[in-house]
Design a protein around this motif. Sequence first.
Motif, PDB file in Angstrom:
ATOM      1  N   LYS A  82      89.413  45.898 103.300  1.00 27.05           N
ATOM      2  CA  LYS A  82      90.552  45.445 104.092  1.00 27.05           C
ATOM      3  C   LYS A  82      91.879  45.885 103.477  1.00 27.05           C
ATOM      4  O   LYS A  82      91.976  46.152 102.280  1.00 27.05           O
ATOM      5  N   SER A  83      92.887  45.946 104.340  1.00 31.38           N
ATOM      6  CA  SER A  83      94.259  46.098 103.859  1.00 31.38           C
ATOM      7  C   SER A  83      94.814  44.704 103.612  1.00 31.38           C
ATOM      8  O   SER A  83      94.658  43.804 104.437  1.00 31.38           O
ATOM      9  N   VAL A  84      95.469  44.511 102.461  1.00 34.90           N
ATOM     10  CA  VAL A  84      95.903  43.176 102.029  1.00 34.90           C
ATOM     11  C   VAL A  84      97.394  43.200 101.730  1.00 34.90           C
ATOM     12  O   VAL A  84      97.886  44.080 101.019  1.00 34.90           O
ATOM     13  N   LEU A  85      98.106  42.218 102.279  1.00 30.35           N
ATOM     14  CA  LEU A  85      99.536  42.050 102.020  1.00 30.35           C
ATOM     15  C   LEU A  85      99.742  40.731 101.302  1.00 30.35           C
ATOM     16  O   LEU A  85      99.418  39.659 101.826  1.00 30.35           O
ATOM     17  N   ASN A  86     100.294  40.794 100.102  1.00 25.86           N
ATOM     18  CA  ASN A  86     100.510  39.620  99.258  1.00 25.86           C
ATOM     19  C   ASN A  86     102.003  39.310  99.240  1.00 25.86           C
ATOM     20  O   ASN A  86     102.779  39.979  98.562  1.00 25.86           O
ATOM     21  N   LEU A  87     102.415  38.289 100.022  1.00 25.90           N
ATOM     22  CA  LEU A  87     103.818  37.941 100.188  1.00 25.90           C
ATOM     23  C   LEU A  87     104.240  36.889  99.163  1.00 25.90           C
ATOM     24  O   LEU A  87     103.465  35.988  98.862  1.00 25.90           O
ATOM     25  N   PHE A  88     105.493  36.991  98.689  1.00 19.84           N
ATOM     26  CA  PHE A  88     105.931  36.156  97.564  1.00 19.84           C
ATOM     27  C   PHE A  88     104.905  36.306  96.441  1.00 19.84           C
ATOM     28  O   PHE A  88     104.376  35.328  95.920  1.00 19.84           O
ATOM     29  N   ALA A  89     104.648  37.555  96.081  1.00 13.03           N
ATOM     30  CA  ALA A  89     103.495  37.900  95.251  1.00 13.03           C
ATOM     31  C   ALA A  89     103.579  37.357  93.831  1.00 13.03           C
ATOM     32  O   ALA A  89     102.559  37.277  93.144  1.00 13.03           O
ATOM     33  N   TYR A  90     104.778  37.013  93.361  1.00 16.76           N
ATOM     34  CA  TYR A  90     104.989  36.562  91.982  1.00 16.76           C
ATOM     35  C   TYR A  90     104.417  37.613  91.038  1.00 16.76           C
ATOM     36  O   TYR A  90     104.827  38.774  91.086  1.00 16.76           O
ATOM     37  N   THR A  91     103.423  37.293  90.217  1.00 18.33           N
ATOM     38  CA  THR A  91     102.881  38.273  89.272  1.00 18.33           C
ATOM     39  C   THR A  91     101.601  38.928  89.794  1.00 18.33           C
ATOM     40  O   THR A  91     100.831  39.497  89.033  1.00 18.33           O
TER      41      THR A  91
END
Length: 338
Positions: A152-161
């Motif tokens: 899958k394509s994954v988008l991590n928002l407010f990813a921090y570290t």
Amino acid sequence: MSFLNQALSVALDRRQALLAELHAQGTDCYRLFHGSQEGAAGLTIDRYGPQLLIQSFHESLASDVVPGLIDTVQRHLGLELLPVYNDRSGGNSRIDRQDSVFQASEAALQDGVGHEGGLKYRVRARHAGQDPLLFLDLRNARSWVRQHSAGKSVLNLFAYTCGVGLSAAAGGAREVCNLDFAEGNLAVGRENGTLNPQLPPMQFIQSDYFPAIRQLAGLPVTARRGQKLPAYPRLLPRQYDLVLLDPPAWAKSAFGTVDLWRDYQSLLKPALLATAEDGVLICCNNLAKVPIDEWQEQVLRCAEKAGRPVREWQVIRPADDFPSLDNQPPLKTLVLQF
């Protein structure tokens, strides 16, 4: 034995089975004492790999208390850890961490490596930011992402570290994009990637949330009333198979305000539109005063209004090292499947 040491001993005894399970999974980062639910509000004790992090939020601990807590933990774990005490009870605790109560060793203040599910994470007991580099209560969500991100394509928002991004990469995601406003956070995310060279490389975008997510969602970028529109990275509209939305409780910029209490919808709607038609959106709310039932109803109603009705949903609760006597943990996580 003092009341505090007795409460800590009880908490450690309760965790014996969980810690054995976590150790078998290659995890050495977890909460040992969750004071608000285990007898000492405002006190937390966490293990981050080789480091033992004690933090007080309401009032300072007495100088003769900290060594006893350290001894109790090390006897129960059968390990010698590197202890650090951060007193965060003062208004300037973000920038002024003095060792007036307990003197941390030079080794304890050095960068270390913690593990979760066999993955390596940078750990740092004291740094310029306010919080530890890995949020332990999100561990179950990271595990869910790792189990459901293959191909899958994954988008991590407010990813921090970028812990969620790292978990997605370990789960076989074909693409991982981490988005955060702070370059310092993303720099740690890059370190985490370097610590795990067996994983495919991740992408990193430094941007305010609002212009980035609105571009991805195909919406116009606007500024707050009376504010001039600042420069921002240009992105093309697109959707991701799996999106994680884990915003802070409150933040303000020229583009908008993050407010989990009054206006979660302004964060949620563009994230919904940036999620693929048959994709998954994992949304989080870490504000303790928000009841999970009310927030869940709000999220599902917002999805319906945005034209993205939810086909299935489930709740991911923090693991047992974050007990909740009223079954209302501060961190609430919903998995929405479309």
